[in-house]
Write a protein that holds these residues in place. Structure first.
Motif, PDB file in Angstrom:
ATOM      1  N   ARG A 199      -1.078   3.640  -2.190  1.00  0.00           N
ATOM      2  CA  ARG A 199      -1.977   2.670  -1.546  1.00  0.00           C
ATOM      3  C   ARG A 199      -1.952   1.346  -2.310  1.00  0.00           C
ATOM      4  O   ARG A 199      -1.820   0.275  -1.743  1.00  0.00           O
ATOM      5  CB  ARG A 199      -3.394   3.246  -1.512  1.00  0.00           C
ATOM      6  N   GLN A 200      -2.047   1.479  -3.603  1.00  0.00           N
ATOM      7  CA  GLN A 200      -2.082   0.274  -4.450  1.00  0.00           C
ATOM      8  C   GLN A 200      -0.774  -0.523  -4.338  1.00  0.00           C
ATOM      9  O   GLN A 200      -0.787  -1.748  -4.235  1.00  0.00           O
ATOM     10  CB  GLN A 200      -2.282   0.759  -5.881  1.00  0.00           C
ATOM     11  N   LEU A 201       0.349   0.185  -4.329  1.00  0.00           N
ATOM     12  CA  LEU A 201       1.642  -0.510  -4.240  1.00  0.00           C
ATOM     13  C   LEU A 201       1.822  -1.190  -2.880  1.00  0.00           C
ATOM     14  O   LEU A 201       2.358  -2.295  -2.791  1.00  0.00           O
ATOM     15  CB  LEU A 201       2.798   0.472  -4.482  1.00  0.00           C
ATOM     16  N   HIS A 202       1.336  -0.526  -1.823  1.00  0.00           N
ATOM     17  CA  HIS A 202       1.406  -1.166  -0.506  1.00  0.00           C
ATOM     18  C   HIS A 202       0.624  -2.478  -0.523  1.00  0.00           C
ATOM     19  O   HIS A 202       1.083  -3.489   0.012  1.00  0.00           O
ATOM     20  CB  HIS A 202       0.827  -0.234   0.580  1.00  0.00           C
ATOM     21  N   ALA A 203      -0.551  -2.436  -1.140  1.00  0.00           N
ATOM     22  CA  ALA A 203      -1.384  -3.649  -1.188  1.00  0.00           C
ATOM     23  C   ALA A 203      -0.668  -4.736  -1.994  1.00  0.00           C
ATOM     24  O   ALA A 203      -0.621  -5.906  -1.594  1.00  0.00           O
ATOM     25  CB  ALA A 203      -2.742  -3.326  -1.800  1.00  0.00           C
ATOM     26  N   GLU A 204      -0.072  -4.334  -3.110  1.00  0.00           N
ATOM     27  CA  GLU A 204       0.632  -5.333  -3.944  1.00  0.00           C
ATOM     28  C   GLU A 204       1.835  -5.906  -3.218  1.00  0.00           C
ATOM     29  O   GLU A 204       2.141  -7.094  -3.327  1.00  0.00           O
ATOM     30  CB  GLU A 204       1.080  -4.694  -5.266  1.00  0.00           C
TER      31      GLU A 204
END
Ligand code: SGN
Ligand code: CA
Length: 556
Positions: free
Chosen positions: A524-529
């Motif tokens: 999730r975090q990498l998608h946001a980044e």
């Protein structure tokens, strides 16, 4: 060299604005600005540099640069292929902004580049070697570029617009031209020289003096040389860059015999063969022709030495073809690949040494920001591959060494996430000029002058986008983000597949954990980044926009 003779007088200080003229030393000011020498090779990966820990080849002159300057452990390209990477370096902008997304493009030379900015500020500029951008260089006082991909022997150049063939070996010739430029430069102005090698690009033809030099050497194999691509998606499985299957015996491994040459002439697309067989047979025939053309550029004496050097390899292959298993053949081909690739690197290293010695002799070594890099990394058997293009570590990462003792500590190493688009703003800033707002890279000056530390607010992820598909080596289009510890990749166009790698636990990217519930939060975090990076650099999600790929360019 008529063109070089005019350099001393060709550009006058009067053409330079007063303030810049003062800075550059014209009119009595102190020439404080550093010279800039960008040494770039084509497909030279960090796994083949001893300063990066390689056991494959010794590169004493590159090691000297690392010892006397800074080595970047984490420098990444934004698109791992030649023309696009070159355009990123020149402009400091991503491919979707500078317009050169794949090798079939023509670079819009009217746009802003760092050599143009330096030139306008009074630098004497030159571009020598592989250009590969399909349009003429702009912003240079002198340019001498290889035709297309360039040839190893008797290479053709276009020099300030005129074609000429030079005798000898390409890496030596490019260095001769660079030294000649420096010899005839206007010493009252700083210079910016782009010294761009063809080597070690396919098909890895060694210089005469290096023929056979690695014959006795046995290279360590990467543990994943015989990778079966399990645990990854279709992109890794469906590429066409496997040493075992996709290397051409004649072109890549120099296994030409009169019989095979004759066979290639006779070969006609057979009516009953299926389409794939016909196309593979035609590809094979072109590769034989391509080898023959490259070989014929040698003089008779050179051919003789070449034939003698490769005769034992040819004999061994004829034997192995009958006796070896496919895996044994792959391992043997890997050894031959390394012998040639590393011999070609040795010529690069020697020539870098020659250039450093020359700069030292004329007293300019310490006044020059010396940069060594490659247009991207390369696979040396990892995953069973040669070539590049993938956002996997071996080729997304590129070597970067910077020597400039006036500002950069000797023997320093940086772990900062650097990128090829950072070079343009770095040069502009270190030349004392304002960095244009539209450059997307970040100047590395802060990193260089602080022993390698990333300054506050430095990037935490690098963006990547590769477009050239369908084309050579069949690497599917993809984009993604690499952070210090993870990599998220989206393969799109004819597929819709995501990959996530945990680089700390899986540095060789063997296990895609995208669907592993343990990584849900990271994912999730990498998608946001990734989305934030795309928004920042203005790349719309390619799945939502048409991307057109033109085939049939000579530049591929
Ligand atoms: C050539 C090579 C390819 C290589 C591309 C791009 N084939 O087409 O193997 O991927 O260049 O390389 S060859 O038969 O000509 O050797 S790049 O570095 O210029 O992008
Ligand atoms: Ca390249």
């Amino acid at each position: 060299m008529k063109n070089l003779e005019t350099l001393r007088t060709g550009v006058r200080c009067a053409a330079v604005p007063l303030t810049l003229a003062t800075l550059s030393g014209c009119g009595g000011g102190q020439p404080e600005r550093p010279n800039i020498l960008v040494m770039m090779t084509d497909d030279h990966t960090a796994q083949a540099m001893s300063c990066y820990g390689s056991l494959l080849v010794e590169t004493p002159n590159l090691d000297r640069l690392a010892r006397e300057g800074m080595l970047f452990e984490n420098c990444y390209v934004s698109n791992a292929i030649s023309g696009p990477s070159r355009a990123c370096i020149l402009t400091g902008k991503y491919s979707h902004v500078n317009g050169f997304t794949d090798n079939s493009r023509t670079f819009d030379g009217d746009q802003q580049t760092f050599p143009k900015l330096l030139h306008a500020a009074g630098y004497q500029t030159a571009m020598i070697g592989k250009w590969h951008l399909n349009s003429d260089p702009q912003g240079f006082d002198f340019w001498s570029i290889l035709v297309g991909q360039g040839e190893y022997y008797a290479p053709r150049f276009i020099e300030n617009g005129e074609e000429r063939t030079e005798e000898g070996y390409v890496t030596d010739i490019i260095t001769d031209k660079a030294i000649d430029f420096l010899e005839h430069r206007d010493p009252s102005r700083p210079f910016a020289l782009l010294y761009y090698h063809k080597a070690p690009h396919r098909n890895w033809m060694p210089a005469q003096r290096h023929l056979g030099m690695n014959d006795a050497r046995v290279y360590p194999e990467p543990f994943n040389l015989l990778d079966d691509y399990s645990g990854r998606g279709s992109a890794a499985r469906e590429q066409a860059m496997e040493i075992g299957r996709d290397m051409w015996p004649e072109w890549d491994l120099k296994l030409m015999t009169p019989e095979r040459l004759a066979q290639s002439y006779e070969l006609a697309a057979s009516g009953d063969a299926n389409k794939d067989d016909v196309s593979r047979a035609n590809d094979w025939r072109s590769s034989v022709m391509q080898y023959q053309a490259a070989y014929n550029r040698m003089t008779d004496a050179e051919k003789e030495r070449w034939n003698a050097a490769y005769a034992p390899r040819i004999a061994e292959y004829e034997r192995l073809k009958r006796t070896a298993t496919p895996d044994e053949l792959t391992r043997w081909k890997y050894q031959q690949y390394m012998k040639d690739y590393c011999a070609v690197i040795t010529a690069v290293d020697e020539n870098v040494g020659r250039l450093l010695d020359y700069l030292e002799r004329i007293g300019e070594l310490d006044n020059t920001i010396l940069v060594y890099t490659s247009d991207q990394g390369f696979f040396l058997g990892e995953h069973g591959w040669f070539d590049k293009r993938f956002m996997y570590e071996e080729c997304q990462r590129t070597p970067l060494l910077v020597r400039y003792p006036k500002a950069v500590g000797a023997g320093t190493r940086s772990r900062a996430l650097a990128m090829n688009i950072d070079l343009a703003p770095t040069f502009v800033e270190m030349a004392g000029l304002p960095v244009p707002d539209d450059m997307q890279g970040r100047s590395l000056r802060g990193v260089l002058t602080s022993g390698g530390e990333a300054p506050e607010g430095w990037r935490t992820g690098v963006y990547y986008h590769y477009y050239e598909y369908p084309s050579w080596h069949s690497v599917k289009r993809h984009y993604g983000i690499r952070t210090a510890d993870y990599k998220l990749i989206h393969f799109y166009n004819d597929v819709d597949e995501w990959e996530l790698y945990d680089l700390k636990h899986d540095p060789h990217e063997m296990r895609n954990v995208y669907d592993d519930p343990a990584y849900a939060g990271i994912r999730r975090q990498l998608h946001a980044e990734l989305e934030a990076l795309q928004a920042e650099c203005g790349d719309a999600d390619p799945c939502e926009r048409e991307y057109e790929f033109f085939r049939g360019s000579d530049n591929l």
